[in-house]
Design an enzyme around this catalytic site. Structure first.
Site, short mmCIF file in Angstrom:
data_model
loop_
_atom_site.label_atom_id
_atom_site.label_comp_id
_atom_site.label_asym_id
_atom_site.label_seq_id
_atom_site.Cartn_x
_atom_site.Cartn_y
_atom_site.Cartn_z
CB THR A 75 -3.72 4.08 -7.60
OG1 THR A 75 -4.16 3.06 -6.70
CG2 THR A 75 -4.91 4.77 -8.19
CB SER A 87 -0.88 -0.02 1.24
OG SER A 87 -1.66 1.13 1.25
N GLY A 88 0.58 2.16 -0.91
CA GLY A 88 1.34 3.40 -1.01
C GLY A 88 2.55 3.29 -1.91
CB SER A 113 -5.08 3.85 0.74
OG SER A 113 -4.97 2.47 0.67
CB SER A 114 -7.04 1.46 -4.11
OG SER A 114 -6.20 2.26 -4.90
CD GLU A 136 -4.28 -2.44 3.65
OE1 GLU A 136 -3.93 -1.39 3.11
OE2 GLU A 136 -5.47 -2.67 3.94
N GLY A 189 -2.96 -2.69 -2.15
CA GLY A 189 -1.64 -3.30 -1.92
C GLY A 189 -1.57 -4.07 -0.62
CG ASN A 239 -1.73 5.71 -0.60
OD1 ASN A 239 -1.62 6.92 -0.77
ND2 ASN A 239 -1.93 4.86 -1.58
N1 LIG Z 1 5.18 8.04 -10.15
C1 LIG Z 1 4.89 8.82 -9.12
N2 LIG Z 1 5.29 10.09 -9.12
C2 LIG Z 1 5.00 10.91 -8.10
N3 LIG Z 1 4.32 10.52 -7.00
C3 LIG Z 1 3.88 9.26 -6.95
C4 LIG Z 1 4.14 8.34 -8.00
N4 LIG Z 1 3.58 7.17 -7.68
C5 LIG Z 1 3.02 7.35 -6.44
N5 LIG Z 1 3.18 8.59 -6.03
C6 LIG Z 1 2.70 9.16 -4.76
O1 LIG Z 1 2.42 8.10 -3.90
C7 LIG Z 1 1.10 8.14 -3.42
C8 LIG Z 1 0.57 6.75 -3.25
O2 LIG Z 1 0.46 6.17 -4.50
P1 LIG Z 1 -0.72 5.18 -4.87
O3 LIG Z 1 -2.02 5.71 -4.39
O4 LIG Z 1 -0.62 4.93 -6.33
O5 LIG Z 1 -0.37 3.94 -4.08
P2 LIG Z 1 -1.02 2.52 -4.17
O6 LIG Z 1 0.06 1.57 -4.46
O7 LIG Z 1 -2.14 2.55 -5.10
O8 LIG Z 1 -1.53 2.31 -2.71
P3 LIG Z 1 -2.82 1.53 -2.21
O9 LIG Z 1 -2.48 0.10 -2.30
O10 LIG Z 1 -2.95 1.98 -0.82
O11 LIG Z 1 -3.88 1.94 -3.07
C9 LIG Z 1 0.37 8.93 -4.44
O12 LIG Z 1 -0.73 9.61 -3.85
C10 LIG Z 1 1.43 9.92 -4.93
O13 LIG Z 1 1.47 11.03 -4.08
MG LIG Z 2 -4.16 2.42 -5.03
#
Ligand SMILES: Nc1ncnc2c1ncn2[C@@H]1O[C@H](COP(=O)(O)OP(=O)(O)OP(=O)(O)O)[C@@H](O)[C@H]1O
Ligand SMILES: [Mg+2]
Length: 1080
Positions: A111, A106-107, A159-160, A388, A386, A156
């Site tokens: 996404t 997660s994070g 977070s999804s 967690e 993700g 996050n």
């Molecule tokens: N390529 C990137 N460039 C800049 N910032 C990023 C990038 N990827 C992720 N982030 C930052 O990280 C944060 C978390 O990313 P994201 O929501 O995609 O995580 P996740 O893997 O989907 O988590 P979860 O499993 O909780 O949904 C985003 O809100 C963003 O601020």
């Molecule tokens: Mg996500």
């Protein structure tokens, strides 16, 4: 080679396969180094490792998109766009369905990565109004789903809280047609509870922050988050997140997707209902039976909810505070305790929200779905919650981590296990690489007979006392010796002292770490039960959307069957997902979280190392290094690259493997780069593959040019031939047309000449024939007459029939002859006045006789006129004139002793020539004399008449004294205005003169003439000859007329009297201006 340099040049290689030496430290160091240089993407072969930078980097610009568009995967710096491009091209050009598996805790940035992939594909695929609309709809599904399905967690901020798998569908040209979104198990417990530092789903905060005052009033909401129990009564703001702006973006996105305003309102109303449900407070009260019962503490909120959904508040109140149970075929209503009431309320809120979320996904699918019947290629993008590990992990974490475990299994299967097995299967020499296979953990969870989920289901369905303890005991019994399962009990059995594992928990050694799950709530969440009374209450609401979310609330459809448990449903959907993923070509993006504090560009080596380990990246690199970067079936390989050797191009007739060998031998790659399996060719390094691709591209360009050249040549030739053929046809037609016209002209001329010649000949012939005919007719007529004559002569004596006619004709002729001869001998005298004529002797001659009589009379007159002298003729004309003037008008003309007609007009009664006395007068008249006579002039003073000589010349009227023969009065004829005479037989006349004339000064003359008729006639005639004007003649009756004298007018009255002579009137003066003329 540029590609290799781009992968090798940096301080840290871009592809970890090229790492030397390969150790955990070097790998970690490489990632760190690259991260330090903001190179967040690194390859292991075609797997992309993405390290979350936690800051926006300038590497997602449109220029970057162009840079990676149609690039060679190995020729450019590692980038998520490169894998997206590779997957898209493979889908478009090689017709292989793709899936992009994005994993990480997660994070880690899953996404974000999925959005980048989607936006890249949207940017590079073709453009057009329809395509752009589809692309926009697909991209805009993200803000909507994120608003309703994402929340801030400790790990996050976005977070999804649901799993999302999106199939984007393309047509054969690679244009997006639409898509289908599948969602997996929303973490609905968050609706009613979340730990401190986290938030509920974004939509609640967005709605309160971004909704207009009017909207909030309509939804009966307060803007302050602290007002709502489900929002933990905390302030909501998040640094770097503008809820209001996100709300507007979400609303715009809904509009783009195609939500109607009514749908949006309904959606927000249901969302508001969920929020408000959290504020419905229950209080305990005691019933008459002494039992504790719950009731609504404050009905305000409940009433507002009911107003929003169109429901009777008492129904909802009853459903929240009591429950209907079936006891011995009877429905019994039992009251609920306050905790039961709250449980029901929360279950209702969770159910409404999760069903609303499902409805939302379905509604988006309705907009973006592709019409059936089109052939499609699919690119699936998986963005699941993700892995967690929290302080307190519950049922949701268990499910989420199970899902991640399954994804790791796919990865292991397809990249490590499957690959190695393939080498062995293909007969390639291979030293196996050790790796951790997580099938054992998956099995522990999902085994249908004795997996944790199966046990949970069993406990949920088992009759009797069921609670988490019995479930945990069961697990402890079953997995007492399982390597990946731990609990207080199993630890006790092994004499392990571990304070971090409480008794209510079990621990699973996941691929990504050990997670301790608290079993509290497992049974309840798995059952996911909602009191039937509540679902019936929802079904009864007037709100169409809410009503549709609870179909089981229809009392007609009451089913006693228990609904499938949450874990059962999730397992089934994960199995479907896995099947789906296996059927596609996988592309991996493995996200790594560099620090726990969401700090930009902070790299925590320990944290990353742990992820490197559990993600199996080392093994991945090893297998890649020892193995081959690329493999393909001989037939497809040959098909793709056969143009690189003249021996295999254009057609290879032998086996595919031989063809591949010949081809690669011609290309002279080092032998260690290649391995020939039973069915596939293996290429060791990406470098070789890149070289192969480059050569192919060059060759394809050459071939394309060749094909173009040949095609253009062919086209030009065909065009030329076509033009030539057309030209020949046109000229043939033209010449033909010309000749035809010429021929037509000639034919027309020939025809005209022919016609003339024939006409001429025919006319000549006709003439000839006509003259022949005439001759013939004449001859025939002559002959006929001659023959007739001869015949008549011969036969005359035999015919007597015409004798009577001839005799009659003869007699007629004789009678006429006799009449005419008699008439000639007996003609009447030739006197004009004699009108005698003999009568017709026979009646049939009467007309002829009458005609002859008039002819004779006219002839007689003619003869008479011819023998007249001019004087006589003039005299007769004068007589004729006199008759016109006086006949039947004046008695003198007919009744005088000698009728004036017979009385000859002598004209000269005076003998002017003979009497010398009148010589002077004669000189006056000379040759112009018309008449000379003696008249009496009546004295106007006394009526006495005195004789006067009157001379009428062609120009003048002269009155002279008879004695002196001297002209007394000379009047120009033009001075005479008119003449008045009586109608009687007298000779009285009044000569009226024009007032303006010289003679007129004396006034009118009153004269008495013996030859009145002649005098007036001559005067009239002479004046007519001179002036061509008739002289007015008044023939008066006895009433007379008026005359003019110098002294004034005088009335002349004609009086008929026997006393006077026949034509000598007597004038008598009566008074000064009156005179009587006595006439007979
Ligand atoms: N390529 C990137 N460039 C800049 N910032 C990023 C990038 N990827 C992720 N982030 C930052 O990280 C944060 C978390 O990313 P994201 O929501 O995609 O995580 P996740 O893997 O989907 O988590 P979860 O499993 O909780 O949904 C985003 O809100 C963003 O601020
Ligand atoms: Mg996500």
């Amino acid at each position: 080679m540029e590609a290799t340099t781009s992968l090798l040049d940096a301080a840290a290689v871009g592809d970890l396969v090229l790492l030397d030496p390969l150790t955990e430290e070097s790998l970690l160091h490489t990632l760190q180094e690259r991260f330090r240089h903001s190179d967040i993407y690194t390859y292991i072969g075609n797997v992309v490792i993405s390290v979350n930078p936690y800051q926006s980097l300038p590497i997602y610009t449109p220029e970057k998109v162009q840079e990676y568009h149609n690039c060679n995967f190995f020729a450019v710096k590692p980038h998520i766009y490169a894998i997206a491009d590779d997957a898209y091209r493979s889908l478009r050009d090689r017709d292989r369905d793709q899936c992009i598996l994005i994993t990480g805790e997660s994070g880690a940035g899953k996404t974000e990565a999925s959005k980048l992939v989607m936006s890249y594909v949207a940017a590079v695929c073709s453009k057009g109004e329809e395509v752009d609309k589809v692309k926009e709809q697909l991209l805009q599904s993200n803000p909507v789903l994120e608003a309703f399905g994402n929340a801030k967690t400790i790990r996050n901020d976005n977070s999804s809280r649901f799993g999302k798998y999106m199939d984007v569908e393309f047509d054969f040209k690679g244009e997006p047609l639409g898509g289908v979104i599948s969602n997996y198990l929303l973490e609905k417990s968050r609706i009613v509870r979340h730990v401190k530092g986290e938030r509920n789903f974004h939509i609640f905060y967005q709605l309160l922050a971004g909704g207009s005052a009017q909207l909030l009033q309509q939804l009966k909401l307060h803007q302050d988050c602290r007002h709502y129990g489900y929002l933990n009564r905390e302030s909501s703001g998040l640094p770097g997140m503008d809820d209001a702006a996100n709300f507007r973006a979400m609303q715009d996105a809904m509009r783009v997707i195609g939500f109607s305003p009514a749908e949006v309102t309904a959606l927000l109303e249901v969302t508001a209902v969920v929020l408000k449900l959290g504020n419905v407070q229950l209080s305990s009260s005691f019933q008459a039976s002494g039992m504790e019962a719950c009731s609504i503490a404050e009905t305000q909120e409940l009433q507002e909810i009911c107003q929003l959904i169109g429901l009777d508040p008492s129904i909802l109140e009853q459903a929240l505070c009591s429950r209907t149970v079936k006891a011995r075929d009877e429905m019994v209503r039992t009251t609920l305790s306050v905790p039961q009431g709250y449980y029901g309320r929360d279950a209702l809120a969770k159910n409404i929200y999760s069903r609303l979320f499902d409805w939302l996904v379905n509604r988006i699918n309705t907009s973006i779905q592709v019409k059936p019947g089109k052939q499609r290629k699919v690119m699936g993008v998986l963005d699941i919650y993700g892995f967690e590990i929290f302080q307190d992990n519950g049922f949701e974490q268990f499910i989420i981590n199970y899902c991640n475990e399954k994804l790791q299994q796919i990865f292991i299967l397809m990249t490590l296990k499957e690959e190695q097995e393939e080498y062995i299967r293909e007969g390639i020499q291979w030293t196996p690489v050790e790796f951790f296979d997580n099938s054992i953990i998956c099995n522990l969870i999902e085994n249908s007979k004795c997996g944790i989920l199966a046990m949970l289901d069993e406990e949920c369905l088992r009759p009797g006392v069921v609670n988490e303890d019995t479930f945990l005991t069961k697990l402890n019994q079953l997995f007492a010796t399982h390597k990946h399962y731990e609990s207080k009990e199993t630890q006790n059995a092994q004499h392990v002292m571990d304070a971090s594992l409480p008794s209510q928990c079990f621990r699973i050694h996941h691929y990504a770490g050990k997670v301790t799950y608290n079993v509290t709530g497992f049974i309840e969440k798995n059952n996911d039960l909602l009191f039937r009374d509540l679902s019936q209450a929802m079904w009864a609401s007037q709100h169409a959307l809410l009503h549709s979310l609870f179909p089981e609330g229809d009392p007609q459809k009451v089913s006693l069957k228990l609904p499938p448990t949450a874990s059962f449903q999730f397992k089934a959907s994960v199995a479907t997902l896995m099947k789906n993923l296996y059927s596609k070509n996988p592309n991996y993006i493995r996200c790594i979280k560099p620090n726990e504090t969401k700090t930009a560009m902070l790299f925590t080596p320990e944290l990353v190392l742990a992820q490197i380990r559990y993600l199996g990246l080392m093994e991945n690199v090893r297998v890649r290094r020892a193995g081959y970067a690329f493999r393909q079936l001989y037939d497809s390989f040959l098909e793709r690259y056969k143009m690189l050797s003249p021996r295999t191009w254009p057609r290879w007739t032998g086996s595919h493997r031989e063809g591949t060998e010949v081809l690669l031998a011609d290309l002279a790659f080092p032998p260690e780069e290649l391995a020939f399996g039973h069915t596939k060719i293996f290429i060791r390094s990406p470098r070789t593959l890149f070289d192969l691709e480059r050569r192919r591209q060059e060759r394809v360009a050459e071939l394309a040019t060749l094909i173009q050249k040949i095609f253009r040549g062919w086209r030009c030739r065909t065009q030329y031939q076509l033009m030539r053929k057309s030209q020949i046809i046109i000229s043939a037609w033209f010449r033909g047309h010309m000749e035809k016209n010429k021929y037509k002209q000639m034919k027309r001329s020939a025809l005209i000449i022919q016609a003339y010649a024939r006409g001429w000949k025919s006319r000549r012939l006709l003439r000839e024939l006509k003259s022949q005919c005439h001759r013939h007719t004449a001859a025939t007529t002559i002959a006929a007459y001659w023959r007739g004559y001869k015949a008549r002569r011969a036969y005359r004596r035999y015919f007597r029939s015409g004798a009577s006619t001839r005799l009659a004709n003869f007699i007629y002729r004789r009678l006429v002859q006799k009449f005419l001869v008699g008439l000639a001998r007996n003609l009447p005298p030739l006197l004009v006045l004699d009108r005698t004529w003999p009568p017709a002797p026979y009646k049939f001659l009467a007309d002829a006789n009458q005609e002859l009589r008039s002819i004779f009379y006219r002839w007689k007159c003619k003869k008479y006129r011819e023998q007249l002298t001019p004087q006589r003729r003039a005299l007769l004309q004068a007589k004729l004139h006199a008759s016109e003037l006086f006949k039947d008008k004046k008695a003198l003309y007919s009744i005088s002793p000698v009728p004036s007609l017979q009385q000859p007009f002598q004209g000269e009664y005076l003998g002017l020539t003979q009497n010398p006395k009148y010589q002077k007068l004669h000189a006056v008249a000379k040759d112009k004399l018309v008449m000379a006579d003696t008249v009496r002039k009546v004295n106007r003073a006394n009526g006495k008449a005195v004789p006067r000589l009157l001379l009428l010349t062609t120009e003048h009227l002269v009155l002279a004294d008879p004695k002196a023969a001297q002209p007394k009065t000379v009047l120009s004829l033009g001075d005479i205005h008119s003449i008045s005479v009586t109608r009687f037989s007298d000779g009285f006349l009044a000569l009226h003169l024009k007032e303006t004339s010289t003679g007129g000064a004396k006034g009118d003359f009153l004269l008495i003439s013996d030859h009145l008729i002649e005098l007036v006639t001559r005067l009239h005639q002479t004046l007519m000859d001179a002036t061509a004007q008739a002289l007015p003649l008044h023939i008066t009756d006895q009433y007379g007329f008026s005359t003019r004298f110098p002294k004034g007018a005088m009335a002349i009255t004609v009086v008929e009297s026997d006393k006077v002579g026949s034509n000598i009137p007597v004038c008598k003066k009566r008074g000064s201006n009156k005179m009587e003329v006595l006439v007979h």
